[in-house]
Design an enzyme around this catalytic site. Structure first.
Site: not given
Ligand code: GLN
Length: 309
Positions: A63, A66, A193, A245, A263
């Site tokens: 993430s 992003k 993505y 988050y 993650v």
């Molecule tokens: N690839 C992960 C997902 O889409 C990314 C989520 C994250 O890093 N929080 O669930």
């Protein structure tokens, strides 16, 4: 005490927290991460770098991508005005208070995701990128090359693993398509993505890539204005309020810097007028943020008085 000693101490204090976290298991390739990996790095605006542990081992940025996709979308759209017209009408700027992969708000809020740092928001940003870039993933790699001086790559095994585990992301994309908030097919948006999430970078590269946000949008080595200063401020504001988050409040409280987590256990941060930072430790808390990572950033920002507050 010098910065290197403080980094060492922050790492030592933080490392044990990893024992209470869990490596992301819902993406099979992520489950293979070593829970003992740990790296902490700070890159100052003048080019001085301080690091401890596994700071040159690539891991999936997940993430954290992003932030790069938002930056790229802002670059392509050009001005605050066009960003408002073409992006902020399709994705919000409020913290969600929900997990990064939650579907609930999307239905109530007519397919407009709360912010670009949660999965649904990033899918909309990617939809914008597909409109403006011939190859959005290549454009993101080029942006990172400009920011770090290094060539980076996508790990195809991780991208495939993401694709096989993307039921929720697919559900979000379908819902947003139904509300008319996607211009491209669900498959096209998900492929972009997933590839972005599977981009491999080291903690050192991630810390370097954050320096321009600490420097009014100017990459300090090349002097290049990557993003207009006003837009760079928008990015860091969104990182602070939404980048971790439903733990964004806790991060503002305990770390006090704009941060973005992923993650695979990475967290990158911006210390305005000072440095870019990154910490990596795979075991996560229940919000999907690195446990030892937050502990390390807390320790470091406290000792160096880096909090923006
Ligand atoms: N690839 C992960 C997902 O889409 C990314 C989520 C994250 O890093 N929080 O669930």
């Amino acid at each position: 005490m010098d910065i290197d000693d403080i980094l060492e101490e922050a790492a030592e204090v933080a490392r044990p927290a990893a024992e209470h976290g869990k490596v992301a298991g819902y993406i099979p390739e992520m489950a293979k991460l070593d829970p003992k990996s740990f790296g902490l790095v700070m890159c100052e605006l003048d080019g001085t770098e301080h690091g401890v542990g596994d700071i040159d081992e690539p891991f999936a940025i997940q993430s954290m991508s992003k932030v790069f996709s938002l930056i790229l979308a802002m670059q392509k759209l050009g001005t605050e005005h066009t960003v408002t017209d073409e992006l902020w009408c399709r994705v919000g700027r409020e913290p969600s208070g929900d997990p990064f992969n939650s579907l609930v708000q999307l239905e109530h809020e007519q397919g407009i995701p709360r912010n670009p740092m949660i999965n649904a928001g990033a899918l909309v940003v990617d939809d914008v990128l597909i409109d403006h870039c011939k190859d959005p993933d290549a454009s993101m790699r080029e942006l990172v090359r400009q920011l770090t001086g290094d060539e980076i790559e996508i790990n195809p095994a991780i991208a495939t693993s993401e694709g096989g585990a993307s039921y929720r992301n697919r559900a979000m994309a379908n819902l947003m398509a139904d509300f008319g908030n996607l211009n491209h097919t669900v498959d096209e948006v998900l492929t972009t993505y997933n590839d972005q999430c599977a981009t491999m970078m080291t903690a050192r590269q991630l810390a370097r890539s954050m320096r321009f946000l600490a420097n009014d949008g100017i990459e300090p080595d090349s002097g290049e204005q990557i993003l207009d200063a006003a837009l760079a401020r928008r990015v860091t504001a969104i990182m602070l309020t939404c980048g971790t988050y439903d733990a964004a409040g806790e991060f503002a409280f305990s770390v006090g810097l704009p941060c973005k987590s992923g993650v695979a256990g990475g967290i990158m941060a911006v210390a305005p007028d000072h440095s870019g930072l990154c910490v990596w430790s795979p075991p996560l808390d229940s919000s999907g943020n690195s446990l030892a990572g937050r502990a390390a950033l807390h320790e470091l920002t406290n000792r160096l008085e880096l909090s923006i507050f």
